[in-house]
Write a protein that holds these residues in place. Structure first.
Motif, short mmCIF file in Angstrom:
data_model
loop_
_atom_site.label_atom_id
_atom_site.label_comp_id
_atom_site.label_asym_id
_atom_site.label_seq_id
_atom_site.Cartn_x
_atom_site.Cartn_y
_atom_site.Cartn_z
N PRO A 3 56.17 12.31 -13.58
CA PRO A 3 54.94 12.79 -12.97
C PRO A 3 54.24 13.78 -13.90
CG PRO A 3 56.89 13.53 -11.76
CD PRO A 3 57.35 12.62 -12.83
N LYS A 48 51.54 16.61 -14.91
CA LYS A 48 50.88 17.70 -14.20
C LYS A 48 49.38 17.58 -14.38
CE LYS A 48 54.29 21.24 -13.60
NZ LYS A 48 54.85 22.50 -14.04
N SER A 57 50.75 5.69 -4.44
CA SER A 57 51.38 6.81 -5.14
C SER A 57 52.62 7.30 -4.40
CB SER A 57 50.36 7.92 -5.30
OG SER A 57 50.99 9.09 -5.67
N ASN A 98 51.35 8.70 -11.00
CA ASN A 98 51.01 10.10 -10.71
C ASN A 98 51.33 10.48 -9.28
OD1 ASN A 98 49.56 11.25 -13.17
ND2 ASN A 98 48.63 9.24 -12.92
N PRO A 99 51.53 11.78 -9.04
CA PRO A 99 51.84 12.25 -7.69
C PRO A 99 50.66 12.05 -6.74
CG PRO A 99 51.57 14.08 -9.20
CD PRO A 99 51.58 12.86 -10.03
#
Lengths: 215, 191
Positions: A4, A6, A62, A127-128
């Protein structure tokens, strides 16, 4: 699955809205872009419907990104996307039947809109959830803005109105071709030329600024 | 006999999905840089659309209508198309590696080609029977191939011509497509 990364909310959002605008930079989702943009209102409606699907499919994909096996990811994404498209389609049939009739098959075709698919594959799967939500929102609104712009231009020249309000002088003879298929292609082509020119000027300016700093 | 003529001429020329209805614009602009890739894409699409029209028609009338599940049409159709594309890809890989080499890269793209879904949905909306639906799918796809080949041919020539830098690539292709669409409007009164 990738680590993941940031990424904070705002840059991701702006990236979709401006830097990587889906219509003018990535050239994705061309069919609804050209198909429904004969009136500015249709552009807004289509854009918002797409944004809705994009935001929620990005979020769900996600959240599921570590569960969905790599091999069946494409059918899995399609099912998620198609569920949201069915929801918005049924919603529009129930509450906005006139708009649904105008947009027609294009609402169902949000399923195969490459923007949604591309964002699921290239962003949401890596991605988160929060960043994916931002990406969906940015891309969706970027798409909405550009197709509304295209639709407004076509409506102004094709019918002399903008959002249904008369903007051209009374003696204006509407250019019917703008409402037809060729008008769509040519208007988008001209808008892309403008975007290209603006980008080149902006790039030259920033280079000049860098040189000034160095000097 | 008459309806056949209407379907054939209608789908290829008068209601050409690309030039007259704005479906399938992404592959239309994306893979029209060279004539051979355009031909490959066109053939792959024709193959998939013909099969998809046949199967989605059966799904609609033998599964969705009897079970009263028409609202699942979008999900059911897109799944059929996605699976079909996958099956075609795997079958080609085994049966005809050379054809697979030629068409391979385009096959995954077909899932998100909106012509496929649009044809499937329109077959149902227009109330075609099974044979008509399959024929309409086949000829719509041929119409798509025709438009793609024409644009690819023009773009190959455009590469050699001296265009201003800001018009090269997509803007030039879009304006070319616009002029082609004007030409296709000439078929309007044919039926």
């Amino acid at each position: 699955m990738a680590e993941p990364q940031k990424k904070s909310f705002l840059p991701v959002f702006l990236n979709g809205l401006i830097t990587e605008n889906p219509t003018f930079t990535l050239m994705l989702g061309m069919c609804p872009t050209l198909g429904v943009t004969t009136a500015a209102m249709n552009g807004v409606a289509m854009g918002l419907a797409t944004t809705f699907v994009l935001v929620f499919s990005n979020l769900i994909i996600s959240l599921l990104r570590n569960i969905i096996p790599d091999k069946v990811r494409i059918p899995a994404y399609i099912v998620v996307i198609a569920s949201f498209v069915t929801m918005i389609d049924l919603f529009m049939q129930a509450f906005l039947p006139e708009l649904r009739a105008v947009l027609g098959t294009y609402i169902q075709l949000i399923v195969v809109n490459c923007i949604i698919f591309a964002r699921a594959e290239s962003f949401a799967a890596k991605n988160p959830p929060l960043a994916s939500l931002a990406d969906g929102l940015g891309m969706g609104l970027g798409f909405t803005c550009s197709i509304t712009l295209l639709a407004a231009v076509r409506e102004i020249f094709g019918s002399g109105t903008c959002f249904g309000l008369q903007v051209m002088p009374a003696g204006y003879q509407p250019m019917a071709i703008m409402n037809m298929v060729p008008g769509g292609f040519i208007t988008l082509g001209v808008l892309m030329i403008l975007v290209n020119v603006i980008k080149r000027v902006a790039a030259r300016r920033s280079e000049e600024r860098k040189e000034e700093k160095l000097a | 006999m008459n309806i056949w003529l209407v379907i054939i001429i209608g789908q290829i020329l008068v209601n050409n999905y690309v030039m007259c209805q704005f479906f399938g614009i992404c592959p239309f602009l994306g893979v029209s840089k060279k004539v051979d890739t355009a031909l490959g894409m066109g053939l792959a699409v024709t193959f998939v659309i013909t099969l998809a029209s046949f199967i989605t028609w059966m799904v609609q009338y033998f599964i969705l209508v009897p079970l009263n599940l028409q609202y699942l049409q979008t999900i059911a159709f897109i799944l059929v198309i996605a699976v079909l594309v996958q099956v075609v890809e795997n079958a080609l890989k085994k049966l005809s590696p050379s054809l697979y080499q030629a068409l391979g890269v385009y096959l995954p793209l077909i899932t998100t080609n909106c012509v496929v879904l649009a044809v499937a949905v329109n077959n149902i909306t227009d109330g075609y029977n099974l044979l008509e639906a399959t024929m309409s799918g086949c000829f719509s796809a041929l119409g798509f191939t025709l438009a793609l080949l024409l644009l690819a041919g023009i773009r190959e020539r455009l590469e050699l011509s001296n265009m201003p830098k800001w018009m090269q690539g997509f803007p030039g292709a879009l304006i070319t497509a616009g002029l082609m669409a004007v030409a296709f409007m000439g078929f309007g009164g044919l039926i």
